[in-house]
Design a protein around this motif. Structure first.
Motif, mmCIF file in Angstrom:
data_model
loop_
_atom_site.group_PDB
_atom_site.id
_atom_site.type_symbol
_atom_site.label_atom_id
_atom_site.label_comp_id
_atom_site.label_asym_id
_atom_site.label_seq_id
_atom_site.Cartn_x
_atom_site.Cartn_y
_atom_site.Cartn_z
ATOM 1 N N SER A 272 33.255 28.218 3.162
ATOM 2 C CA SER A 272 31.478 27.135 2.637
ATOM 3 C C SER A 272 33.403 26.721 1.231
ATOM 4 C CB SER A 272 30.850 26.905 2.183
ATOM 5 O OG SER A 272 30.061 27.884 2.957
ATOM 6 N N VAL A 275 35.835 24.790 1.603
ATOM 7 C CA VAL A 275 35.531 23.692 1.576
ATOM 8 C C VAL A 275 35.604 23.074 0.687
ATOM 9 C CG1 VAL A 275 33.661 21.844 2.259
ATOM 10 C CG2 VAL A 275 35.079 23.432 3.712
ATOM 11 N N GLN A 276 34.869 24.382 -0.762
ATOM 12 C CA GLN A 276 34.359 23.362 -1.575
ATOM 13 C C GLN A 276 35.520 23.129 -2.713
ATOM 14 O OE1 GLN A 276 34.548 25.413 -4.921
ATOM 15 N NE2 GLN A 276 33.525 23.742 -6.682
ATOM 16 N N SER A 281 33.950 19.211 0.123
ATOM 17 C CA SER A 281 32.194 19.080 0.598
ATOM 18 C C SER A 281 31.053 17.971 1.124
ATOM 19 C CB SER A 281 31.283 19.465 -0.628
ATOM 20 O OG SER A 281 32.538 20.668 -1.523
ATOM 21 N N SER A 282 31.419 16.860 0.633
ATOM 22 C CA SER A 282 30.774 15.603 0.464
ATOM 23 C C SER A 282 31.289 14.960 1.713
ATOM 24 C CB SER A 282 31.113 14.410 -0.644
ATOM 25 O OG SER A 282 32.275 14.153 -0.805
ATOM 26 N N THR A 286 34.185 17.032 8.045
ATOM 27 C CA THR A 286 34.616 18.392 6.893
ATOM 28 C C THR A 286 36.340 18.666 7.226
ATOM 29 O OG1 THR A 286 32.130 19.058 6.282
ATOM 30 C CG2 THR A 286 34.408 20.710 6.004
#
Length: 523
Positions: A272, A275-276, A281-282, A286
């Motif tokens: 996470s 990804v951030q 993230s959106s 992903t």
């Protein structure tokens, strides 16, 4: 008579010319032809920077390694390959701001970085001897840094008296090699770095005969994370890799940090964070988004999330993936499920010292240290661990012991119990005996060892090559080798060979019995 003498001279000249011709330096791998070079200084043939897998870029990020595409013409195999450590700029690669082991603070050669880095190097004696034992070296560096340019395979061939073929391999590192999580499982391949190594082993099985190596006599050997990698392959596929990829394993300072299931809390948290930080993230998909992120972004992520510190193990390490690694390695070892016929392991006397910030000597609290080192520990385990080390000096000494034993020393004994009566144990104790100080004894061309004594260097380094050639360090190719008779390690006789020096600067090599207290702490 004159004609007879002239003919004799001519025939002699032709004979000399024939024997003086070196072996061919061109090898056909099917997908490419590589031309190596004769190293006049060592008398060995070198094949540097040979591709063993396709570039793991674009849609191949976080996928299993693929076979290389065919390349026409003859490729020159005369330079070390680009490093897998991604910094994003050409030139020598920086060491992240972390407490990495000594062997990686200075690289031997300047190499550029590239995500396209799945290459290996081979050094083989030019003597033409066939079916030689093979040593495959896996570099360390916390699964975050390192490359093959530091490790000259000529060193290994020399320490074997010209009796082995050496192979040094590269594999995906950091976020590219060891990002985990459910989405990686579903849309890619977990433990990509380990899969790269396995793919290289399979390459060796298919091609090493072309370099005069015997695929049935392969020893895989690594240091630190390289040794941790060896441990992973020992337990790979539940200890039943078929067909076998190696017959023996050697490990120097086996690095085994906590190993979680791929979708446990900590790997998912790390996924996470990646990804951030990449702005994905959106994204609807992903993983597809991550595969389009520029390498420079991941370079900073490797530094920010991958580095070690006083309270943190590197963030990108092997996980239990359910396929290659079916259970935690410690569980598989307890069941005796191993690949390989024999084991040689060395640990350093003070493995943990360089990983502990000595400026915290007056403030470190062992319960907090344990809780940070093992974030899934419960209160009962923290209390038990604190009590176990309470009598080992000041808190800072206890922290050093906890780090060194739990992550780097105890894994050796887990391995020995799994191998039964098929292993040899050594301790490198030349002061200060820190993690990584043994590297330059295996690869002295990378820099002088901290005990530059020829007898010691030969005795210590040759032990690994003797083991690779015969599965027994007592079988010596060099009559000048003076290592005493070396007994195997087993549950009845905890025998270790200590490699040290005297205060007068002379080699001190002798057998001891493993500390019972140490074994109890490991248990």
């Amino acid at each position: 008579m004159q004609f007879s003498v002239t003919l004799s001279v001519l025939l002699l000249s032709l004979t000399v010319t024939t024997f003086a011709t070196p072996p061919s330096t061109i090898v056909d791998l099917g997908y490419a032809k590589y031309q190596g070079n004769l190293n006049n200084a060592t008398g060995n043939l070198e094949f540097l920077g040979m591709r063993y897998a396709a570039a793991p870029t674009g849609t191949l990020r976080w996928r299993a390694p693929q076979h290389p595409q065919e390349t026409p013409g003859i490729q020159q195999a005369n330079t070390f390959p680009d490093s897998c450590w991604i910094e994003g700029q050409p030139g020598p690669q920086p060491t992240p701001p972390s407490l990495l082991d000594n062997g990686y603070r200075q690289q031997k050669r300047d190499v550029s970085a590239s995500e396209d880095c799945l290459f290996l190097n081979i050094v083989t004696p030019a003597s033409g001897a066939k079916d030689l034992p093979v040593v495959v070296w896996i570099h360390g560096g916390g699964y975050l840094v390192g490359n093959t340019s530091t490790f000259d395979g000529n060193d290994l061939v020399r320490q074997a008296g010209g009796g082995v073929v050496s192979v040094t391999i590269q594999y995906r590192l950091g976020v590219f090699g060891f990002l985990a999580g459910q989405k990686i499982h579903d849309g890619g391949a977990l433990n990509a770095g380990l899969l790269d190594q396995q793919f290289a082993f399979q390459w060796v099985q298919h091609h090493i005969k072309k370099f005069n190596g015997d695929p049935n006599r392969v020893t895989i050997w690594g240091e630190s994370a390289g040794a941790g990698s060896v441990l992973q392959h020992i337990v790979a596929n539940g200890g039943h890799t078929s067909p076998p990829l190696f017959r023996a394993a050697a490990v120097s300072s086996t690095y085994l940090p906590p190993q979680y299931a791929f979708n446990d809390r900590i790997p998912e948290q790390r996924f996470s964070e990646v990804v951030q930080r990449t702005g994905c993230s959106s994204a609807i998909d992903t993983l597809a988004c991550l595969r389009q992120v520029d390498v420079d972004v991941f370079a900073q992520i490797n530094i920010d999330l991958g580095g070690t510190s006083l309270f943190k193990i590197p963030g990108f390490v092997p996980v239990v993936d359910g396929i290659l690694i079916t259970e935690r390695p410690t569980q598989l070892l307890r069941q005796g499920k191993v690949n390989g016929q024999a084991l040689l392991s060395v640990t350093n006397a003070f493995e943990g010292a360089i990983f502990v910030d000595m400026s915290t000597a007056d403030t470190v609290q062992i319960p907090s240290y344990l809780a940070n080192l093992f974030p899934e520990f419960r209160d009962a385990e923290i209390i038990a661990g604190t009590a176990q080390y309470a009598n080992l000096g000041a808190p800072i000494d206890q922290a050093i012991a906890i780090m060194g034993e739990s992550i780097l020393i105890c894994p050796a004994y887990f391995l020995f119990r799994a191998f039964g009566r098929r292993g040899f144990k050594a301790e490198f104790a030349v002061p200060p005996g820190d993690h990584g100080q043994d590297i330059n004894f295996y690869f002295p061309s990378a820099g002088p060892p901290n005990f530059n004594n020829t007898v010691f260097i030969n005795n210590f380094a040759q032990s690994f090559m003797n083991f690779a050639m015969s599965l027994d360090p007592n079988v010596k190719w060099d009559p000048a080798n003076t290592v005493p008779q070396w007994a195997k390690w087993n549950e009845q006789g905890h025998n270790e060979m200590v490699f040290n020096k005297t205060d007068a600067g002379e080699p001190a090599i002798h057998s001891v019995t493993t500390s019972t207290a140490l074994l109890e702490r490991c248990e």
